[in-house]
Design a protein around this motif. Sequence first.
Motif, PDB file in Angstrom:
ATOM      1  N   UNK A  77       0.826  -1.205   0.000  1.00 25.35           N
ATOM      2  CA  UNK A  77       0.000   0.000   0.000  1.00 25.35           C
ATOM      3  C   UNK A  77       0.868   1.266   0.000  1.00 25.35           C
ATOM      4  N   UNK A  78       1.978   1.228   0.733  1.00 28.59           N
ATOM      5  CA  UNK A  78       2.892   2.372   0.744  1.00 28.59           C
ATOM      6  C   UNK A  78       3.392   2.641  -0.676  1.00 28.59           C
ATOM      7  N   UNK A  79       3.788   1.573  -1.369  1.00 26.03           N
ATOM      8  CA  UNK A  79       4.287   1.696  -2.742  1.00 26.03           C
ATOM      9  C   UNK A  79       3.218   2.277  -3.665  1.00 26.03           C
ATOM     10  N   UNK A  80       1.987   1.779  -3.542  1.00 26.79           N
ATOM     11  CA  UNK A  80       0.904   2.229  -4.410  1.00 26.79           C
ATOM     12  C   UNK A  80       0.548   3.697  -4.151  1.00 26.79           C
ATOM     13  N   UNK A 104      10.321   6.497   1.502  1.00 21.41           N
ATOM     14  CA  UNK A 104       9.524   5.519   2.237  1.00 21.41           C
ATOM     15  C   UNK A 104       9.057   4.403   1.299  1.00 21.41           C
ATOM     16  N   UNK A 105       8.621   4.787   0.097  1.00 21.38           N
ATOM     17  CA  UNK A 105       8.170   3.799  -0.884  1.00 21.38           C
ATOM     18  C   UNK A 105       9.280   2.858  -1.310  1.00 21.38           C
ATOM     19  N   UNK A 106      10.472   3.400  -1.485  1.00 24.01           N
ATOM     20  CA  UNK A 106      11.613   2.568  -1.882  1.00 24.01           C
ATOM     21  C   UNK A 106      11.937   1.532  -0.806  1.00 24.01           C
ATOM     22  N   UNK A 107      11.963   1.976   0.442  1.00 24.45           N
ATOM     23  CA  UNK A 107      12.260   1.050   1.537  1.00 24.45           C
ATOM     24  C   UNK A 107      11.181  -0.030   1.658  1.00 24.45           C
TER      25      UNK A 107
END
Length: 399
Positions: A77-80, A104-107
Amino acid sequence: VQTACQKNVITYFLCALDVADKSLQPHWRRLKINRQIEPSLLPAFESHQDALRWLEVERLNTLACAVLASEIGEARMVCELAEALAHFLSSAGYIRDAYVLHEMGWKAAEGIGDIEAEGVALINLAQACQDRGMFELAIVYFKSALDKWTGVGDSDGRARTLTGLGFTFERTGEYKKALAALQEALAIRREAGDSFGEAHVLNALGAVHWRLQEYDEALRTFEVALLIRREIFDRHGEARTVNNIGFTHQRLGEYTKAAAWLREALEIARELGDRNSEVVTLNNLGYTLEKAGNVGEGLEYAEEGLERAIRIGSSYEEGRALDCIARCLAGKGETEAACQYWEEAIRVFERAGVPEAKEIQGFLTRQGIGRYTPAFAPPDAAGENHTDVGNSHPERPGP
């Protein structure tokens, strides 16, 4: 129960964000959102402006959802959320938010071992670094993304990354590397029949020709990009290319024509809420009017460009605005005040690691202005390939 409720809230904002983002930029998205919610519960956007207003109002809530998703272990969900917010945050000028979110998305992507999500996150993180003027770091992230896409044989990912990498090399003055990356990206886009991607590459390629003082070739390249962007109704891309065409006419000495194109670009950028493009065009109008002898109006645009650049956190455009203000003040005979702005511009450009710092130093040395005299010329004083200072890369594209 609490976690389930939190996931429902995140899902709602994710789905609403998906709808809003597609209204703003329907042409490009890698990560698909496969989450279901009753359509009647989602906001309806009848226009681009409706979607933009919703994003402005709900920006902090969507960012909070990304933090919450990370806290409850919903990495996908963070990635999306990060991908769906990428275009808006960049174009609307929330580039500090973008940097934090895409890191944050990369991690998150790394943590779940999702190569596609990781590649997308690295591109978006590199773009955020670009927007902030952190070009060397942007190159590091773009190269990492390129390794990911190459490893899985993803040509679309390679093309998108090569385009960003080429643009960044142009910014750092590495023009041969820029041309090589962009020509490879253009071949991939044309083979795939991807007109949106092709126009994006052409826009960046035209900028390299512009830097090399190949203005006729730059103009031809921009005109092809503009034709494509208008055909597919890519308004954000149109604003950037119209700006580029205007600034190319400026370099050809056609100031009236240049100002007309740039005013059109400014109108489109403001209509779209594209603060990133707006700042670039404000600075270019300042340069153009100063060149045309209208230093008073040029100064007004440059001062507005400086205020907007500082507000959104674009150090590169801040440097350009400072340089343009200096030129206008020098044109009014206020040399001492101009030197103060040039000194600050040099400091900003040196921090960004771009050629403009030495170009300004070289210009001041040749003119014998301020503390710069020919006897104390910088060892690598720029100017060999530039007849003037401040006329840096004509646009600020998003991914």
